[in-house]
Motif scaffolding. Structure first.
Motif, PDB file in Angstrom:
ATOM      1  N   THR A 154     -26.271  30.289  25.634  1.00  0.00           N
ATOM      2  CA  THR A 154     -27.286  29.242  25.588  1.00  0.00           C
ATOM      3  C   THR A 154     -27.057  28.141  25.342  1.00  0.00           C
ATOM      4  OG1 THR A 154     -29.241  31.265  24.661  1.00  0.00           O
ATOM      5  CG2 THR A 154     -29.767  28.826  24.744  1.00  0.00           C
ATOM      6  N   LEU A 186     -28.677  24.289  24.930  1.00  0.00           N
ATOM      7  CA  LEU A 186     -30.038  23.434  24.526  1.00  0.00           C
ATOM      8  C   LEU A 186     -30.189  22.163  24.582  1.00  0.00           C
ATOM      9  CD1 LEU A 186     -30.348  24.751  20.352  1.00  0.00           C
ATOM     10  CD2 LEU A 186     -31.161  26.095  22.452  1.00  0.00           C
ATOM     11  N   THR A 237     -29.240  30.732  29.424  1.00  0.00           N
ATOM     12  CA  THR A 237     -30.194  30.785  29.075  1.00  0.00           C
ATOM     13  C   THR A 237     -30.275  28.853  29.208  1.00  0.00           C
ATOM     14  OG1 THR A 237     -30.117  32.610  28.622  1.00  0.00           O
ATOM     15  CG2 THR A 237     -32.308  30.930  27.751  1.00  0.00           C
ATOM     16  N   VAL A 257     -32.150  25.891  27.606  1.00  0.00           N
ATOM     17  CA  VAL A 257     -33.450  25.666  26.920  1.00  0.00           C
ATOM     18  C   VAL A 257     -33.917  24.451  26.473  1.00  0.00           C
ATOM     19  CG1 VAL A 257     -34.498  26.248  24.544  1.00  0.00           C
ATOM     20  CG2 VAL A 257     -33.186  27.902  25.603  1.00  0.00           C
ATOM     21  N   ARG A 282     -36.714  28.052  29.511  1.00  0.00           N
ATOM     22  CA  ARG A 282     -37.589  27.700  28.135  1.00  0.00           C
ATOM     23  C   ARG A 282     -37.750  26.125  27.821  1.00  0.00           C
ATOM     24  NH1 ARG A 282     -37.366  32.546  23.425  1.00  0.00           N
ATOM     25  NH2 ARG A 282     -39.714  31.384  22.582  1.00  0.00           N
ATOM     26  N   LEU A 321     -39.087  24.446  25.101  1.00  0.00           N
ATOM     27  CA  LEU A 321     -40.092  23.746  23.391  1.00  0.00           C
ATOM     28  C   LEU A 321     -40.233  22.651  23.001  1.00  0.00           C
ATOM     29  CD1 LEU A 321     -37.200  26.574  21.570  1.00  0.00           C
ATOM     30  CD2 LEU A 321     -39.961  26.811  22.519  1.00  0.00           C
ATOM     31  N   LEU A 363     -36.178  30.932  19.257  1.00  0.00           N
ATOM     32  CA  LEU A 363     -35.280  30.459  19.062  1.00  0.00           C
ATOM     33  C   LEU A 363     -34.352  31.961  18.158  1.00  0.00           C
ATOM     34  CD1 LEU A 363     -33.531  28.428  21.697  1.00  0.00           C
ATOM     35  CD2 LEU A 363     -34.548  30.261  21.839  1.00  0.00           C
ATOM     36  N   THR A 385     -29.204  33.174  17.230  1.00  0.00           N
ATOM     37  CA  THR A 385     -28.285  32.372  18.979  1.00  0.00           C
ATOM     38  C   THR A 385     -27.206  31.830  19.271  1.00  0.00           C
ATOM     39  OG1 THR A 385     -30.948  32.719  19.618  1.00  0.00           O
ATOM     40  CG2 THR A 385     -29.490  31.647  21.178  1.00  0.00           C
ATOM     41  N   CYS A 433     -24.945  29.389  20.761  1.00  0.00           N
ATOM     42  CA  CYS A 433     -25.536  27.755  21.376  1.00  0.00           C
ATOM     43  C   CYS A 433     -24.734  27.397  21.775  1.00  0.00           C
ATOM     44  CB  CYS A 433     -26.597  27.992  21.226  1.00  0.00           C
ATOM     45  SG  CYS A 433     -27.750  27.461  19.402  1.00  0.00           S
ATOM     46  N   PHE A 458     -28.348  26.525  13.571  1.00  0.00           N
ATOM     47  CA  PHE A 458     -28.115  27.886  14.487  1.00  0.00           C
ATOM     48  C   PHE A 458     -26.543  28.051  13.621  1.00  0.00           C
ATOM     49  CE2 PHE A 458     -30.849  25.937  16.863  1.00  0.00           C
ATOM     50  CZ  PHE A 458     -32.250  27.573  17.773  1.00  0.00           C
TER      51      PHE A 458
END
Length: 363
Positions: free
Chosen positions: A174, A176, A199, A201, A220, A222, A230, A234, A236, A255
């Motif tokens: 993931t 971010l 993924t 985000v 996604r 957010l 999340l 995760t 990330c 995280f």
């Protein structure tokens, strides 16, 4: 008489216009008429980091405490004292926020040259490079606005994607991206979205959630205060385009499997600050010229340019699509309009779908 927008280096909301007499050209110099250039949050980052990253040094104002913010865009040669650069030639590169400038071109190639003015020689050569539009593989006459708005940001976006992929995304699945509505962030998301199994985000303000969702390049979107949507476990990577230290602290604290954290821009200037006892990995500044140097060595100049051009054309098609374009250029003319727009952007106002193009010269 050239007119320039000056910014107070220690108080970025203090501005004034400077008008000076024309200076005579020396042998080997050219004079250009600047415009249009892009005015975006990227320019605010240059101002905010002007001292630490030497952005104030590209175009010295000659006045203590006052600086000139660099801007990417186009200019036309109006006077030349250099054989090989003709009056009327169109150029792309980094310019002062002004209506004209004087350059000292060296290392002339059909597609480019560098400004070898003595004060610029110690600065990073990437920013001293000027493309000659007639032979520039990324240039198209009908899309100058999108090129000025996105091209310098796209290069950073593309290189971040390439850097993360080169590192195997540090074992994370993931990514971010903060300030997800910013041009650099959504350009990066566009590249990342093409990688299977990843993924992407986007983190943004509530006001920009609909815009970010409409882009279609985030899996996604957010709000900044919704990180708990999340799972904490995760794995990330965090790419920080905002410079918001409080948000960075929240991401690092949330995280436990944060594998890498890098800082890129500073769109949230009011929240800039030093990190104190940041949990997890250190926040490492991403320096695009270092990745350019690495990939030029890996692929050669021609290979680097070919890959970049392919990715650029794909983004340009999507951003400027006739139906629901990601970016709609808006034009501003004159020094006073430029000054007002700068202050508007500094205050955080504006529609993320608007791309501001500026010509300080009067029509």
């Amino acid at each position: 008489m050239p007119t320039t927008l000056l910014i107070r280096q220690d108080a970025l909301d203090q501005t004034r216009l400077q008008t000076l007499p024309d200076a005579a050209l020396a042998a080997g110099q050219i004079r250009v008429r600047i415009g249009p250039f892009a005015l975006t949050s990227n320019n605010l980052t240059y101002a905010a980091l002007g001292q630490s990253l030497r952005y104030w040094e590209f175009f010295p104002s000659g006045e203590a405490g006052w600086g000139i913010v660099p801007a990417w865009g186009f200019a036309t040669v109006v006077q030349s004292a250099l054989p090989g650069v003709a009056v009327g030639e169109r150029l792309y590169g980094l310019w002062p926020m002004a209506d004209q400038a004087v350059l000292q071109p060296q290392r002339l190639r059909p597609d480019s040259f560098v400004d070898a003015a003595p004060h610029r020689v110690p600065l990073h050569p990437v920013y001293n490079h000027y493309s000659r539009c007639a032979a520039d593989p990324l240039y198209t006459a009908g899309s100058e606005d999108l090129q000025a708005l996105l091209r310098p940001l796209f290069i950073t976006s593309w290189l971040i994607d390439d850097f993360l992929a080169d590192q195997g995304f540090f074992g994370a699945g993931t990514v971010l991206l903060s300030s997800a509505s910013s041009k650099t962030a959504f350009g990066c998301a566009f590249q990342l979205a093409q990688r299977a199994g990843l993924t992407v985000v986007g983190l943004t303000s509530p006001a920009n959630m609909a815009f970010c969702t409409s882009l279609g390049c985030y899996d996604r979107v957010l709000a900044y205060d919704a990180l708990d949507a999340l799972p904490a476990e995760t794995a990330c990577v965090y790419v920080d385009f905002s410079g918001n230290s409080a948000l960075r602290q929240a991401v690092h604290a949330r995280f436990a499997q944060l594998r890498h954290s890098c800082t890129v821009g500073a769109t949230h200037l009011a929240q800039l600050g030093m990190d104190v006892q940041l949990p997890g990995p250190p926040a490492v500044p991403f320096f695009a010229p270092a990745q350019i140097r690495k990939r030029t060595q890996d692929w050669g100049r021609q290979g680097f340019n070919a890959r970049q051009a392919q990715a650029w054309q794909a983004l340009l098609v999507r951003v400027g699509a006739p139906v629901r374009p990601w970016l709609v250029p808006q034009h501003h003319q004159g020094a006073a309009a430029t000054q007002a727009l700068y202050l508007q952007l500094l205050a955080g106002a504006g529609d993320p779908r608007s791309g501001h193009m500026v010509s300080m010269a009067t029509a």
